[in-house]
Motif scaffolding. Sequence first.
Motif, PDB file in Angstrom:
ATOM      1  N   VAL A 138       0.721  -1.228  -0.066  1.00  0.00           N
ATOM      2  CA  VAL A 138       0.014   0.039  -0.151  1.00  0.00           C
ATOM      3  C   VAL A 138       0.743   1.315   0.051  1.00  0.00           C
ATOM      4  N   ASP A 139       0.741   2.166  -1.011  1.00  0.00           N
ATOM      5  CA  ASP A 139       1.245   3.345  -1.172  1.00  0.00           C
ATOM      6  C   ASP A 139       0.690   4.734  -0.323  1.00  0.00           C
ATOM      7  N   GLU A 140      -0.674   4.601  -0.437  1.00  0.00           N
ATOM      8  CA  GLU A 140      -1.444   5.845   0.242  1.00  0.00           C
ATOM      9  C   GLU A 140      -2.510   4.888   0.776  1.00  0.00           C
ATOM     10  N   CYS A 141      -3.126   5.808   1.847  1.00  0.00           N
ATOM     11  CA  CYS A 141      -4.419   5.343   2.535  1.00  0.00           C
ATOM     12  C   CYS A 141      -5.160   6.659   2.293  1.00  0.00           C
ATOM     13  N   GLN A 142      -6.440   6.456   2.031  1.00  0.00           N
ATOM     14  CA  GLN A 142      -7.240   7.487   1.813  1.00  0.00           C
ATOM     15  C   GLN A 142      -8.494   7.166   2.661  1.00  0.00           C
ATOM     16  N   VAL A 150     -19.512   4.431  16.228  1.00  0.00           N
ATOM     17  CA  VAL A 150     -20.180   3.002  16.295  1.00  0.00           C
ATOM     18  C   VAL A 150     -20.114   2.086  17.298  1.00  0.00           C
ATOM     19  N   GLY A 151     -18.935   2.065  18.268  1.00  0.00           N
ATOM     20  CA  GLY A 151     -18.810   1.456  19.146  1.00  0.00           C
ATOM     21  C   GLY A 151     -18.346   0.050  19.150  1.00  0.00           C
ATOM     22  N   GLY A 152     -17.821  -0.380  17.733  1.00  0.00           N
ATOM     23  CA  GLY A 152     -17.241  -1.672  17.569  1.00  0.00           C
ATOM     24  C   GLY A 152     -17.557  -1.959  16.190  1.00  0.00           C
ATOM     25  N   GLY A 153     -17.092  -3.059  15.562  1.00  0.00           N
ATOM     26  CA  GLY A 153     -17.171  -3.707  14.401  1.00  0.00           C
ATOM     27  C   GLY A 153     -15.837  -4.217  13.667  1.00  0.00           C
ATOM     28  N   LYS A 154     -15.935  -3.833  12.510  1.00  0.00           N
ATOM     29  CA  LYS A 154     -14.839  -4.292  11.483  1.00  0.00           C
ATOM     30  C   LYS A 154     -14.039  -3.241  11.378  1.00  0.00           C
ATOM     31  N   PRO A 155     -12.831  -3.108  12.077  1.00  0.00           N
ATOM     32  CA  PRO A 155     -11.927  -1.986  11.963  1.00  0.00           C
ATOM     33  C   PRO A 155     -11.255  -1.822  10.707  1.00  0.00           C
ATOM     34  N   ALA A 156     -10.953  -0.576  10.236  1.00  0.00           N
ATOM     35  CA  ALA A 156     -10.760  -0.081   8.990  1.00  0.00           C
ATOM     36  C   ALA A 156      -9.228  -0.584   8.643  1.00  0.00           C
ATOM     37  N   LEU A 157      -8.341  -0.532   9.504  1.00  0.00           N
ATOM     38  CA  LEU A 157      -7.152  -0.920   9.420  1.00  0.00           C
ATOM     39  C   LEU A 157      -6.614  -2.037  10.575  1.00  0.00           C
ATOM     40  N   SER A 158      -6.494  -3.299  10.019  1.00  0.00           N
ATOM     41  CA  SER A 158      -6.118  -4.369  10.989  1.00  0.00           C
ATOM     42  C   SER A 158      -4.992  -5.240  10.778  1.00  0.00           C
ATOM     43  N   GLY A 159      -4.229  -4.512   9.824  1.00  0.00           N
ATOM     44  CA  GLY A 159      -2.910  -5.426   9.378  1.00  0.00           C
ATOM     45  C   GLY A 159      -1.991  -5.667  10.592  1.00  0.00           C
ATOM     46  N   THR A 160      -1.044  -6.332  10.377  1.00  0.00           N
ATOM     47  CA  THR A 160      -0.223  -6.564  11.689  1.00  0.00           C
ATOM     48  C   THR A 160       1.077  -5.841  11.500  1.00  0.00           C
ATOM     49  N   MET A 161       1.405  -5.325  10.365  1.00  0.00           N
ATOM     50  CA  MET A 161       2.403  -4.480  10.179  1.00  0.00           C
ATOM     51  C   MET A 161       2.281  -3.120  10.800  1.00  0.00           C
ATOM     52  N   ARG A 162       3.137  -2.470  11.262  1.00  0.00           N
ATOM     53  CA  ARG A 162       3.285  -0.983  11.507  1.00  0.00           C
ATOM     54  C   ARG A 162       3.611  -0.311  10.302  1.00  0.00           C
ATOM     55  N   SER A 163       2.763   0.588  10.107  1.00  0.00           N
ATOM     56  CA  SER A 163       3.250   1.579   9.038  1.00  0.00           C
ATOM     57  C   SER A 163       3.044   2.922   9.631  1.00  0.00           C
ATOM     58  N   ASP A 164       4.087   3.870   9.073  1.00  0.00           N
ATOM     59  CA  ASP A 164       4.036   5.430   9.540  1.00  0.00           C
ATOM     60  C   ASP A 164       3.663   5.905   8.337  1.00  0.00           C
ATOM     61  N   LEU A 165       2.897   6.773   8.478  1.00  0.00           N
ATOM     62  CA  LEU A 165       2.119   7.821   7.589  1.00  0.00           C
ATOM     63  C   LEU A 165       2.507   9.161   7.513  1.00  0.00           C
ATOM     64  N   GLU A 166       2.300   9.850   6.219  1.00  0.00           N
ATOM     65  CA  GLU A 166       2.603  11.187   5.908  1.00  0.00           C
ATOM     66  C   GLU A 166       1.520  11.594   5.584  1.00  0.00           C
ATOM     67  N   LEU A 167       0.867  12.788   6.249  1.00  0.00           N
ATOM     68  CA  LEU A 167      -0.358  13.540   5.790  1.00  0.00           C
ATOM     69  C   LEU A 167       0.128  14.155   4.478  1.00  0.00           C
ATOM     70  N   LEU A 168      -0.813  13.691   3.358  1.00  0.00           N
ATOM     71  CA  LEU A 168      -0.587  14.630   2.189  1.00  0.00           C
ATOM     72  C   LEU A 168      -1.510  15.549   1.836  1.00  0.00           C
ATOM     73  N   ASP A 169      -2.862  15.408   2.372  1.00  0.00           N
ATOM     74  CA  ASP A 169      -4.053  16.342   1.811  1.00  0.00           C
ATOM     75  C   ASP A 169      -4.912  16.023   2.928  1.00  0.00           C
ATOM     76  N   GLU A 170      -5.971  16.920   3.121  1.00  0.00           N
ATOM     77  CA  GLU A 170      -7.106  16.684   4.023  1.00  0.00           C
ATOM     78  C   GLU A 170      -8.192  17.713   3.277  1.00  0.00           C
ATOM     79  N   ARG A 171      -9.295  17.339   3.618  1.00  0.00           N
ATOM     80  CA  ARG A 171     -10.551  18.215   3.213  1.00  0.00           C
ATOM     81  C   ARG A 171     -11.863  17.940   4.287  1.00  0.00           C
ATOM     82  N   ARG A 172     -12.321  19.252   4.665  1.00  0.00           N
ATOM     83  CA  ARG A 172     -13.598  19.115   5.416  1.00  0.00           C
ATOM     84  C   ARG A 172     -14.699  19.344   4.353  1.00  0.00           C
ATOM     85  N   PHE A 173     -15.814  18.583   4.672  1.00  0.00           N
ATOM     86  CA  PHE A 173     -16.999  18.676   3.865  1.00  0.00           C
ATOM     87  C   PHE A 173     -18.032  19.513   4.981  1.00  0.00           C
TER      88      PHE A 173
END
Length: 187
Positions: A138-142, A150-173
């Motif tokens: 994975v190169d990007e996470c959007q 929601v208090g529980g369920g299926k997590p969006a990010l559940s891999g076993t590998m640690r990943s450091d991320l750099e914020l590239l963009d953000e937008r508020r709706f």
Amino acid sequence: MAKLIYLTNVSLDGFIEDRDGAFDWFPPDDDVFAFTTDILRSAGTLLYGRRLYELMAVWETDGTLAAQSDLMADFAHAWQAPSKVVYSTTLTAVPTANTTLEPRFDPALVRDMTATATSDLLVGGAHLAAQAFDAGLVDECQLFVWPLVVGGGKPALSGTMRSDLELLDERRFGNGVVYLRYRVLRG
């Protein structure tokens, strides 16, 4: 070389589904929908697990959706254009054009796809994305972060590998949704 991008909607507490497997708690919003369509339009290939594919295939198999509005027609066209790869051990056929079926996720095949593609690949579905993260693909996470817990369920990010991320963009709706685009940093 194309990028592999994980794109998903997520609750503020990090889930793509609630405890009952529902994700209908994302209220419709035209601005978010149009923005998502633009992202989809830039993709050359969509990688899906069975469950997400079956949910999304209606954008090709049910013509009444596109007939509801120009916005929905635009999304349907954007969804149908890219090739699709569906990972499933239970499906024997797929009802959409330009779609291949794979019995299992093969990191080497995905690596080859990104190396030769002229447009980015989108991976959808938390389980499939976790496999791609764990394989270092994975190169990007959007993320579209919705203003609810929601208090529980299926997590969006559940891999076993640690990943450091750099914020590239953000937008508020206007409805409180925040779009976050991150680059996955390679160690």
